[in-house]
Motif scaffolding. Structure first.
Motif, PDB file in Angstrom:
ATOM      1  N   TYR A  26       3.983   8.555   1.898  1.00 53.48           N
ATOM      2  CA  TYR A  26       3.580   9.556   2.583  1.00 53.48           C
ATOM      3  C   TYR A  26       4.775  10.056   3.155  1.00 53.48           C
ATOM      4  O   TYR A  26       5.150  11.650   3.582  1.00 53.48           O
ATOM      5  CB  TYR A  26       2.539   9.701   3.300  1.00 53.48           C
ATOM      6  CG  TYR A  26       0.563   9.499   2.868  1.00 53.48           C
ATOM      7  CD1 TYR A  26       0.409  11.000   2.418  1.00 53.48           C
ATOM      8  CD2 TYR A  26       0.797   7.819   2.244  1.00 53.48           C
ATOM      9  CE1 TYR A  26      -0.681  10.523   1.511  1.00 53.48           C
ATOM     10  CE2 TYR A  26      -0.529   8.280   2.250  1.00 53.48           C
ATOM     11  CZ  TYR A  26      -1.343   9.626   1.628  1.00 53.48           C
ATOM     12  OH  TYR A  26      -2.963   8.829   0.970  1.00 53.48           O
ATOM     13  N   ASN A  40       0.821  -1.046   0.072  1.00 50.21           N
ATOM     14  CA  ASN A  40      -0.133  -0.869   0.370  1.00 50.21           C
ATOM     15  C   ASN A  40       0.928   1.130   0.274  1.00 50.21           C
ATOM     16  O   ASN A  40       0.359   2.359  -0.692  1.00 50.21           O
ATOM     17  CB  ASN A  40      -1.236   0.322   0.993  1.00 50.21           C
ATOM     18  CG  ASN A  40      -2.495   1.370   0.610  1.00 50.21           C
ATOM     19  OD1 ASN A  40      -2.684   0.541  -0.540  1.00 50.21           O
ATOM     20  ND2 ASN A  40      -2.893   1.691   1.896  1.00 50.21           N
ATOM     21  N   CYS A  41       2.268   1.547   0.462  1.00 50.47           N
ATOM     22  CA  CYS A  41       3.013   2.531   0.047  1.00 50.47           C
ATOM     23  C   CYS A  41       2.841   3.096  -1.260  1.00 50.47           C
ATOM     24  O   CYS A  41       3.107   3.867  -1.558  1.00 50.47           O
ATOM     25  CB  CYS A  41       4.287   2.450   0.900  1.00 50.47           C
ATOM     26  SG  CYS A  41       5.064   3.763   1.048  1.00 50.47           S
ATOM     27  N   CYS A  94       1.785   6.209  -2.740  1.00 49.63           N
ATOM     28  CA  CYS A  94       1.472   6.236  -1.937  1.00 49.63           C
ATOM     29  C   CYS A  94       2.362   7.835  -1.163  1.00 49.63           C
ATOM     30  O   CYS A  94       2.640   8.674  -0.656  1.00 49.63           O
ATOM     31  CB  CYS A  94       1.034   5.958  -0.305  1.00 49.63           C
ATOM     32  SG  CYS A  94      -0.998   4.968  -1.059  1.00 49.63           S
ATOM     33  N   ALA A 113      -0.993   5.775   4.980  1.00 50.18           N
ATOM     34  CA  ALA A 113      -1.391   4.300   4.339  1.00 50.18           C
ATOM     35  C   ALA A 113      -1.556   2.824   4.784  1.00 50.18           C
ATOM     36  O   ALA A 113      -1.970   1.826   4.436  1.00 50.18           O
ATOM     37  CB  ALA A 113      -0.370   4.297   3.007  1.00 50.18           C
ATOM     38  N   ASN A 141      -4.212   5.251  -1.905  1.00 50.40           N
ATOM     39  CA  ASN A 141      -4.315   4.823  -1.117  1.00 50.40           C
ATOM     40  C   ASN A 141      -5.817   3.942  -0.944  1.00 50.40           C
ATOM     41  O   ASN A 141      -6.514   4.229  -0.999  1.00 50.40           O
ATOM     42  CB  ASN A 141      -4.324   5.369  -0.073  1.00 50.40           C
ATOM     43  CG  ASN A 141      -4.297   5.816   1.763  1.00 50.40           C
ATOM     44  OD1 ASN A 141      -4.395   4.104   1.810  1.00 50.40           O
ATOM     45  ND2 ASN A 141      -4.322   6.110   2.532  1.00 50.40           N
ATOM     46  N   ALA A 168      -1.301  10.567  -4.040  1.00 50.44           N
ATOM     47  CA  ALA A 168      -1.489   9.710  -3.109  1.00 50.44           C
ATOM     48  C   ALA A 168      -2.419   9.384  -2.535  1.00 50.44           C
ATOM     49  O   ALA A 168      -2.776   7.695  -1.825  1.00 50.44           O
ATOM     50  CB  ALA A 168      -0.581   9.947  -1.974  1.00 50.44           C
ATOM     51  N   ASP A 169      -3.292  10.368  -2.145  1.00 50.56           N
ATOM     52  CA  ASP A 169      -4.722  10.109  -1.632  1.00 50.56           C
ATOM     53  C   ASP A 169      -5.983   9.194  -2.712  1.00 50.56           C
ATOM     54  O   ASP A 169      -6.345   8.427  -2.446  1.00 50.56           O
ATOM     55  CB  ASP A 169      -5.358  10.907  -1.005  1.00 50.56           C
ATOM     56  CG  ASP A 169      -4.668  11.996  -0.031  1.00 50.56           C
ATOM     57  OD1 ASP A 169      -3.828  10.960   0.587  1.00 50.56           O
ATOM     58  OD2 ASP A 169      -4.880  13.509   0.008  1.00 50.56           O
TER      59      ASP A 169
END
Length: 112
Positions: free
Chosen positions: A14, A8-9, A12, A52, A95, A91-92
């Motif tokens: 973050y 999930n990174c 994303c 995330a 996610n 990114a959002d």
């Protein structure tokens, strides 16, 4: 035990985790981070910082499966990152999307 960054990174990235890591064990490619398992001190401060929810202990085999080997391999190749930067603009949107391994990139990030 060590902590492992999972899929999930991907896209994303973050980087909130980078900011709190006391040993600077994060490394980056162009669209994700990994943790060097030999440098991680198992403190876990990165886990709650990850928006995330992409970081898990390696004891959680269901979550980390093949990701531990990927983290180890690329932490030896990619540049170290110790400072948080802005995440990708999408990114959002990315996610929570499942099974993002097809979007994984081997291209190193810029590091510090």
């Amino acid at each position: 035990m060590t902590f492992v960054v999972t899929d999930n990174c991907i896209r994303c990235k973050y980087m909130d985790c980078v900011e709190v890591c006391p040993v600077d064990c994060f490394y980056e490619d162009e669209n994700m981070l990994v943790i060097h398992p030999d440098e991680c001190i198992d403190c876990g401060v990165c886990v709650p910082e990850c928006p995330a929810e992409a970081i898990f202990p390696d004891t959680d085999k269901a979550a980390t499966d093949d990701w531990l080997a990927l983290n180890h391999k690329y932490a030896q190749i990619w540049p170290n990152i110790t400072q948080k930067r802005d995440p990708p603009t999408d990114a959002d949107e990315m996610n929570g999307i499942k099974e993002k391994l097809s979007q994984f990139s081997e291209k190193p990030g810029i590091g510090d």
